[in-house]
Enzyme design. Structure first.
Site, mmCIF file in Angstrom:
data_model
loop_
_atom_site.group_PDB
_atom_site.id
_atom_site.type_symbol
_atom_site.label_atom_id
_atom_site.label_comp_id
_atom_site.label_asym_id
_atom_site.label_seq_id
_atom_site.Cartn_x
_atom_site.Cartn_y
_atom_site.Cartn_z
ATOM 1 N N PHE A 198 0.867 -1.179 0.000
ATOM 2 C CA PHE A 198 0.000 0.000 0.000
ATOM 3 C C PHE A 198 0.903 1.229 0.000
ATOM 4 C CE2 PHE A 198 -2.295 3.504 1.932
ATOM 5 C CZ PHE A 198 -3.490 3.472 1.224
ATOM 6 N N ASP A 223 9.402 2.508 1.207
ATOM 7 C CA ASP A 223 8.270 3.252 1.746
ATOM 8 C C ASP A 223 8.235 2.975 3.247
ATOM 9 O OD1 ASP A 223 5.765 3.979 2.716
ATOM 10 O OD2 ASP A 223 4.677 3.340 0.930
ATOM 11 N N LYS A 273 3.315 10.111 8.297
ATOM 12 C CA LYS A 273 2.617 9.738 9.526
ATOM 13 C C LYS A 273 3.196 10.389 10.772
ATOM 14 C CE LYS A 273 0.324 5.512 7.979
ATOM 15 N NZ LYS A 273 -1.041 6.026 8.085
#
Length: 398
Positions: A134, A219, A248
């Site tokens: 993702f 990532d 995040k």
């Protein structure tokens, strides 16, 4: 006003892109949240791996207030002190020489995709990612995401993205072509069920990139910034990427992300090739400076590793106690998942809802795992509370 009244108002004006819990949150402190009705919740989701220092951490809050009183925004046509200080901290504590700031994980991955293409030789534009991955919700990031259900309704996908079978190095190498420029992966796949990539597999991917002249992009939007017990997850695996993306936790709840790379690769980006109007906003970066300094403080990451090991053992014990619902635990640090059996999966959403009713926030991801990403300041007492309540829910379902 109470929860119901705010929910009713929200239902009239918000686009339904989320399945929301039936609560309007109004306050946070440490590992706890309070809703409009005054109910307290123990938060093991932390804004989806965002609030690593807990909600409203005093030093972060102070930095935000101070910076908001001095300078909120001037655009990247100017230098600002917080942006430079944060970039220096990231460079000093990583493999990288250069930093590009954006606002979200998807934006950071878009920047990495563009950089990989413009750096590589003409005609080399394909990026291989992994099934189950993702990488964000923007169109190129969705195309790179190896979960077909995220593609549905948005076809045709942008060209140049190929998904390799998870864990199969030979299958991945077979997909490399003269058009390939990079391999993109997460050290742990968070959204598809907390699936760690093994050290051997990641080292194999690094070797493939070296052999074929490809860039390796990590990532670390979810795994980075202390979540797995080291500043970056790849540090535990003996593998260094060419490009890394973060988000995040970086802004402690404010919109902030970063793409890091080496001097040589960064040189492919020149004025006009990429930009982000709000990227590296002074207020967000002021928060980010505090986050980095806290994570790098003596003993902080060691405590994350210790707490994570305790949590993992407790989850494993829970799986052994309720084998009809759970088969084991996996993950690193404080990015952990309780893997569910077929019977447990059938009750996945119900387990989350029952825990919410009991005042604990978790989530069910990848249609197979209960995921736990609490603030990194979570205590053993907090973990004991979660385990006790989860046991009670399993007992009810049994």
């Amino acid at each position: 006003m109470n929860n119901s009244e705010w929910i009713e108002r929200g239902e009239q004006v918000l686009i339904h892109t989320y399945r929301r819990f039936p609560a309007a949150m109004v306050r946070g402190e440490g590992c706890r949240l309070w809703d409009e009705n005054g109910k307290e919740y123990l938060d093991f989701l932390s804004g989806i791996a965002v609030c690593v220092l807990g909600h409203c951490q005093p030093e972060v809050t102070r930095a935000i207030r101070n910076q908001a009183g001095e300078l909120v925004h001037v655009s990247n046509l100017f230098y600002t002190r917080p942006q430079i200080e944060l970039a220096e901290l990231l460079v000093r504590n990583s493999f990288a020489d250069r930093v590009f700031f954006a606002n979200s994980g998807a934006e950071a991955n878009e920047a990495a995709i563009k950089l990989a293409r413009i750096y590589s030789a003409p005609g080399k534009y394909e990026i291989i990612s992994l099934l189950g991955s993702f990488h964000g919700r923007t169109l190129a990031a969705v195309a790179a995401t190896g979960q077909p259900h995220f593609h549905r309704g948005f076809e045709p996908m942008p060209e140049g993205f190929i998904n390799a079978e998870f864990g199969d190095l030979q299958a991945l190498e077979a997909l490399i072509s003269p058009q390939t420029c990079a391999i993109l992966c997460e050290p742990i796949q968070g959204e598809s069920g907390v699936r760690p990539l093994s050290q051997d597999y990641l080292q194999g991917i690094r070797a493939l990139c070296d052999r074929h002249g490809l860039l390796l992009i990590f990532d670390e939007v979810q795994t980075g910034l202390g979540r797995t017990g080291t500043l970056f997850a790849h540090e535990q695996l003996g593998v260094t990427p060419d490009i890394m993306t973060l988000a995040k936790a970086l802004g402690s709840g404010l919109p902030l992300s970063a793409m890091l790379t080496t001097e040589k690769i960064a040189a492919a980006f020149t004025p006009g090739t990429h930009a982000a109007t709000f990227g590296g906003n002074p207020v967000s970066c002021a928060a980010g400076v505090v986050v980095l300094r806290q994570l790098l403080a003596p003993g902080f990451l060691e405590a994350v590793r210790d707490t994570g090991a305790y949590f993992m053992a407790e989850l494993q014990g829970l799986a052994e106690k309720f084998p009809q619902f759970a088969s084991g635990a996996r993950g690193r640090g404080l990015l952990l998942g309780l893997t569910l059996t077929e019977k447990g999966i059938a009750h996945g959403a119900e387990i989350v809802n029952r825990m919410f009713e009991r005042g604990l926030i978790i989530n069910f991801t990848g249609n197979q795992v209960l995921r736990f990403v609490p603030p990194l300041i979570v205590t053993r007492n907090d973990i004991d509370t979660l385990i006790r309540e989860l046991e009670a829910v399993f007992a009810e379902l049994a």
